[in-house]
Design a protein around this motif. Structure first.
Motif, PDB file in Angstrom:
ATOM      1  N   VAL A  72       0.883  -1.369   0.282  1.00 20.95           N
ATOM      2  CA  VAL A  72      -0.557  -0.508  -0.046  1.00 20.95           C
ATOM      3  C   VAL A  72       0.881   1.318   0.020  1.00 20.95           C
ATOM      4  O   VAL A  72       1.921   0.708   0.650  1.00 20.95           O
ATOM      5  CB  VAL A  72      -1.095   0.181   1.416  1.00 20.95           C
ATOM      6  N   PHE A  73       0.457   2.002  -0.742  1.00 19.81           N
ATOM      7  CA  PHE A  73       1.414   3.483  -0.920  1.00 19.81           C
ATOM      8  C   PHE A  73       0.650   4.727  -1.595  1.00 19.81           C
ATOM      9  O   PHE A  73      -0.582   4.190  -1.738  1.00 19.81           O
ATOM     10  CB  PHE A  73       2.816   2.837  -2.386  1.00 19.81           C
ATOM     11  N   ASP A 111      -4.227   6.048   0.055  1.00 20.26           N
ATOM     12  CA  ASP A 111      -4.492   6.969   1.172  1.00 20.26           C
ATOM     13  C   ASP A 111      -4.215   5.493   2.175  1.00 20.26           C
ATOM     14  O   ASP A 111      -6.072   5.845   3.232  1.00 20.26           O
ATOM     15  CB  ASP A 111      -5.643   8.395   1.431  1.00 20.26           C
ATOM     16  N   SER A 138       5.235   1.007   7.531  1.00 17.36           N
ATOM     17  CA  SER A 138       6.024   1.741   7.375  1.00 17.36           C
ATOM     18  C   SER A 138       6.010   3.086   6.645  1.00 17.36           C
ATOM     19  O   SER A 138       5.843   4.006   5.368  1.00 17.36           O
ATOM     20  CB  SER A 138       7.231   1.410   6.104  1.00 17.36           C
ATOM     21  N   ALA A 140       5.212   7.278   6.505  1.00 17.38           N
ATOM     22  CA  ALA A 140       6.190   9.140   5.995  1.00 17.38           C
ATOM     23  C   ALA A 140       5.559   9.798   5.737  1.00 17.38           C
ATOM     24  O   ALA A 140       4.997   9.773   4.334  1.00 17.38           O
ATOM     25  CB  ALA A 140       7.184   8.616   5.955  1.00 17.38           C
ATOM     26  N   SER A 224      11.443   3.133  13.545  1.00 16.77           N
ATOM     27  CA  SER A 224      11.353   4.861  14.703  1.00 16.77           C
ATOM     28  C   SER A 224      13.074   4.821  14.468  1.00 16.77           C
ATOM     29  O   SER A 224      13.795   4.590  13.958  1.00 16.77           O
ATOM     30  CB  SER A 224      10.765   4.435  16.264  1.00 16.77           C
ATOM     31  N   THR A 276      16.563   9.418   2.583  1.00 22.14           N
ATOM     32  CA  THR A 276      14.697   8.648   2.151  1.00 22.14           C
ATOM     33  C   THR A 276      14.565  10.192   1.384  1.00 22.14           C
ATOM     34  O   THR A 276      15.107  11.541   2.022  1.00 22.14           O
ATOM     35  CB  THR A 276      13.982   7.896   2.598  1.00 22.14           C
ATOM     36  N   SER A 279      13.951  11.427   5.213  1.00 19.68           N
ATOM     37  CA  SER A 279      14.729  11.933   5.624  1.00 19.68           C
ATOM     38  C   SER A 279      15.075  13.118   5.365  1.00 19.68           C
ATOM     39  O   SER A 279      15.766  14.177   5.935  1.00 19.68           O
ATOM     40  CB  SER A 279      15.723  10.913   6.344  1.00 19.68           C
TER      41      SER A 279
HETATM   42  P1  NAD Z   1       9.185   6.908   2.589  1.00 20.59           P
HETATM   43  O1  NAD Z   1       9.799   8.814   2.491  1.00 20.59           O
HETATM   44  O2  NAD Z   1      11.193   6.475   1.565  1.00 20.59           O
HETATM   45  O3  NAD Z   1       8.835   5.912   2.610  1.00 20.59           O
HETATM   46  C1  NAD Z   1       7.033   6.419   2.677  1.00 20.59           C
HETATM   47  C2  NAD Z   1       6.166   5.730   2.403  1.00 20.59           C
HETATM   48  O4  NAD Z   1       5.088   5.739   2.697  1.00 20.59           O
HETATM   49  C3  NAD Z   1       5.799   5.283   0.864  1.00 20.59           C
HETATM   50  O5  NAD Z   1       6.079   4.000   0.586  1.00 20.59           O
HETATM   51  C4  NAD Z   1       4.437   6.445   1.275  1.00 20.59           C
HETATM   52  O6  NAD Z   1       4.096   6.246  -0.575  1.00 20.59           O
HETATM   53  C5  NAD Z   1       3.872   6.308   1.562  1.00 20.59           C
HETATM   54  N1  NAD Z   1       2.904   7.086   2.130  1.00 20.59           N
HETATM   55  C6  NAD Z   1       2.889   8.523   2.551  1.00 20.59           C
HETATM   56  N2  NAD Z   1       2.007   8.889   2.479  1.00 20.59           N
HETATM   57  C7  NAD Z   1       1.131   8.019   2.520  1.00 20.59           C
HETATM   58  C8  NAD Z   1      -0.266   7.578   2.542  1.00 20.59           C
HETATM   59  N3  NAD Z   1      -0.950   8.774   3.038  1.00 20.59           N
HETATM   60  N4  NAD Z   1      -1.133   6.812   2.152  1.00 20.59           N
HETATM   61  C9  NAD Z   1      -0.658   5.054   1.982  1.00 20.59           C
HETATM   62  N5  NAD Z   1       1.172   5.456   1.621  1.00 20.59           N
HETATM   63  C10 NAD Z   1       1.290   6.879   2.008  1.00 20.59           C
HETATM   64  O7  NAD Z   1       9.771   6.950   4.327  1.00 20.59           O
HETATM   65  P2  NAD Z   1      10.812   6.075   4.950  1.00 20.59           P
HETATM   66  O8  NAD Z   1      12.713   7.194   5.476  1.00 20.59           O
HETATM   67  O9  NAD Z   1      11.351   5.145   4.750  1.00 20.59           O
HETATM   68  O10 NAD Z   1      10.356   6.541   6.162  1.00 20.59           O
HETATM   69  C11 NAD Z   1       9.688   5.312   7.150  1.00 20.59           C
HETATM   70  C12 NAD Z   1       9.540   5.129   8.420  1.00 20.59           C
HETATM   71  O11 NAD Z   1      10.676   4.752   8.628  1.00 20.59           O
HETATM   72  C13 NAD Z   1       9.115   6.249   8.948  1.00 20.59           C
HETATM   73  O12 NAD Z   1       8.600   5.663  10.024  1.00 20.59           O
HETATM   74  C14 NAD Z   1      10.353   6.469   9.662  1.00 20.59           C
HETATM   75  O13 NAD Z   1      10.391   7.046  10.791  1.00 20.59           O
HETATM   76  C15 NAD Z   1      11.162   5.101   9.991  1.00 20.59           C
HETATM   77  N6  NAD Z   1      12.298   5.656   9.178  1.00 20.59           N
HETATM   78  C16 NAD Z   1      13.351   6.396   8.954  1.00 20.59           C
HETATM   79  C17 NAD Z   1      14.371   6.706   8.853  1.00 20.59           C
HETATM   80  C18 NAD Z   1      15.575   7.070   7.731  1.00 20.59           C
HETATM   81  O14 NAD Z   1      16.428   7.399   8.161  1.00 20.59           O
HETATM   82  N7  NAD Z   1      14.496   7.745   6.496  1.00 20.59           N
HETATM   83  C19 NAD Z   1      15.152   5.965  10.075  1.00 20.59           C
HETATM   84  C20 NAD Z   1      14.520   5.447  11.169  1.00 20.59           C
HETATM   85  C21 NAD Z   1      13.680   5.129  10.765  1.00 20.59           C
END
Ligand code: NAD
Length: 395
Positions: A72-73, A111, A138, A140, A224, A276, A279
Motif C-alpha cells: 500500500v502506498f 491514502d 512504514s 512517512a 522509529s 530517503t 529524511s
Molecule cells: P519514505 O518517504 O521513503 O516512504 C514513505 C512511504 O509511505 C512511501 O511508500 C509512501 O508512498 C507512503 N505513504 C506516505 N503517505 C501515505 C498515505 N497517506 N497513504 C499510503 N502511503 C503513504 O520514508 P522512510 O524514510 O522509509 O520512512 C518510513 C518509516 O521509517 C517512517 O516511520 C520513518 O520515521 C522510519 N525511519 C526512517 C529513517 C530514515 O532515516 N529514513 C530511520 C529510521 C526510521
C-alpha cells in the motif's frame, strides 16, 4: 521523453522509470545474494511499500522468504508526457520482478489513512492471499485526513519548548549554515502525533482482526529513529519524537492484542538514519547522515534500506532467531550506527564542518548519489540520454 533530474530543494520533481527499476533490482539482488531467510513471512502486508524502509521490507519478505506481498502506498501516477513519483516506478519494478519469480504481488495506490483503502486491502487479502502473518507499518507522510472527523492534520518537524539552532547543509548547493527552528505549540504536537503516531496502525490492525484476516502468531512492526544527541532537539525530543512515543504506545497495545489471539507480537524496530525522501526533509539530519555515512563507510559497516531490512529479518525476526529487545522493548537495527566508536568519530567531525571542508570531512558526494538514486538517477547501466516512456501502468 528524455528524463533528467530536476532538484528543487530537498525533492527531485522528476523520476526515471528505468533507473528506478535498476535501483529496485540492486536491492533485490542484494537480498537474494544473502540466501533464503528461513521460517519467514508467507503473507505480508506492507503499508508504505513503495520507497525507503517499506520497500526494503517488501523486498526482504518476498525475495528473502518467498512471501506473497500486498503493498500500500500513495504515489503520483505517471501521465502522458509526465513522469510519476519514484515509488510508482519502484512498485511496478518490484511487482514485475516478484511475478517473474513466481511470487504473488498486489498493490494499492491510495491514502492508507482512509477507510476505503483499508477496505480494498481486506478484499484483496481475503480473495487472493489468506490471513496476514506480517504487517509492516512504514508510512512517512506530511498529512493525514482523519477518517472519523475529516480533520486534516499536518505533521511538523520542530523542537519543543525553545527554538533550536544547529548546523545544517543545503545538500544541493553544498552550503553549511546555522538554522534556527522555532518550537511547536501543543496543537503542532497533537497534529504530528495524529499523522505519524500509532492510531492509524491500530486501525489497520483492528480492521484485519475484525475481518479475521490475521494469522495466528502474526508479527506487526513499525519503524522509529533515535540517533545521537546532536539531532535530538529536532528528532527524538521534537514533534516527530512525540509521535514516535505514541507509535511505541500503539506497539504495546497491538502486542497485547496479538498475544491474546494466537501468540503474535508487535514492536518497533529502530532503524539507521538513511537518505530517503522522508529524511531529506528534516533540517540538520542530512548533515548528520553525510557525516555518519563517511564514518560507517570507512569502517566497512555502511548499510542501505535493503541491507538494514535483510539483517532485521534474517537475524532478529526469522531464521530461528528471536528479537533482541532493548530496555524499552524495541529492536535496535540502528546498533551499528549507534556504536560508541562510530558516534565518537561523528562527534569529532561535527563541529569542524564548514562549507569549504564539507567534501573532505563528510560523504556529501555519497549523500547526493543516494538522493538521486531515490529518483532513479545515476544507476549504472542506464542510458539517461535515451528516450524513455514515462507513462507506465501499475498492474
Ligand atoms: P519514505 O518517504 O521513503 O516512504 C514513505 C512511504 O509511505 C512511501 O511508500 C509512501 O508512498 C507512503 N505513504 C506516505 N503517505 C501515505 C498515505 N497517506 N497513504 C499510503 N502511503 C503513504 O520514508 P522512510 O524514510 O522509509 O520512512 C518510513 C518509516 O521509517 C517512517 O516511520 C520513518 O520515521 C522510519 N525511519 C526512517 C529513517 C530514515 O532515516 N529514513 C530511520 C529510521 C526510521
Amino acid at each position: 521523453m528524455i528524463i533528467k533530474p530536476k532538484v528543487r530543494g530537498f525533492v527531485c520533481v522528476t523520476a526515471h522509470p528505468t533507473g528506478c527499476a535498476a535501483h529496485v533490482q540492486e536491492q533485490i539482488d542484494f537480498v537474494k545474494a544473502q540466501g533464503p531467510i528461513k521460517n519467514g513471512p508467507r503473507n505480508a502486508l506492507i503499508i508504505g511499500a513503495s520507497t525507503g524502509y517499506g520497500l526494503g521490507s517488501r523486498i526482504a519478505a518476498a525475495f528473502g522468504s518467498g512471501a506473497k506481498t500486498l503493498g500500500v502506498f500513495f504515489e503520483r501516477p505517471s501521465e502522458e508526457g509526465r513522469p510519476a513519483t519514484p515509488g510508482w516506478y519502484n512498485s511496478i519494478a518490484f511487482t514485475n520482478a516478484a511475478r517473474a519469480a513466481g511470487l504473488f504481488a498486489a498493490n494499492i495506490n491510495g491514502d492508507a489513512f482512509s477507510d476505503d483503502i483499508k477496505k480494498q486491502a481486506l478484499e484483496i487479502i481475503a480473495r487472493d492471499m489468506g490471513p496476514i502473518d506480517l504487517v509492516v507499518y512504514s508510512l512517512a507522510s506530511p498529512r493525514r485526513t482523519h477518517p472519523r472527523t475529516g480533520v486534516v492534520h499536518k505533521s511538523t518537524l520542530q523542537p519543543l519548548g525553545a527554538p533550536y539552532t544547529n548546523k545544517t547543509v543545503d545538500t544541493d548547493k553544498g552550503i553549511v549554515s546555522d538554522v534556527t527552528i522555532p518550537p511547536a505549540d501543543e496543537a503542532g504536537v497533537a497534529d504530528t502525533v495524529a499523522v505519524m503516531g500509532g492510531e492509524d496502525w491500530e486501525m489497520w490492525m483492528q480492521a484485519l482482526a475484525d475481518a479475521k484476516l490475521l494469522a495466528p502468531g502474526a508479527t506487526a512492526m513499525a519503524y522509529s529513529y533515535i540517533g545521537p544527541s546532536h539531532t535530538w532537539p529536532i528528532y527524538k525530543d521534537g514533534t516527530i519524537g512525540r509521535a514516535k512515543i505514541d507509535l511505541e504506545r500503539a506497539a504495546r497495545a497491538i502486542d497485547a492484542n496479538l498475544k491474546a489471539h494466537g501468540n503474535g507480537r508487535a514492536f518497533i524496530s529502530v532503524n539507521k538514519a538513511l537518505v530517503t525522501q522522508a529524511s531529506s526533509a528534516i533540517p540538520v539530519v542530512p548533515l548528520y547522515i553525510s557525516i555518519v555515512y563517511k564514518v560507517m563507510k570507512e569502517m566497512g559497516i555502511h548499510e542501505g534500506c535493503a541491507e538494514q531490512m535483510q539483517r532485521l529479518f534474517a537475524t532478529q525476526l526469522y531464521n530461528g532467531n528471536s528479537p533482541k529487545f532493548d530496555s524499552e522493548g524495541r529492536v535496535r537495527i540502528d546498533d551499528w550506527e549507534m556504536r560508541a566508536d562510530v558516534q565518537a568519530k561523528v562527534a569529532e567531525i561535527w563541529p569542524q564542518v564548514t562549507t569549504e571542508n564539507l567534501p573532505q570531512l563528510t560523504d556529501i558526494a555519497g549523500y547526493r548519489t543516494e538522493f538521486l538514486k531515490l529518483f532513479g538517477f545515476g544507476l549504472p547501466g542506464v542510458n539517461y540520454d535515451a528516450d524513455v516512456e514515462p507513462h507506465v501502468p501499475l498492474t
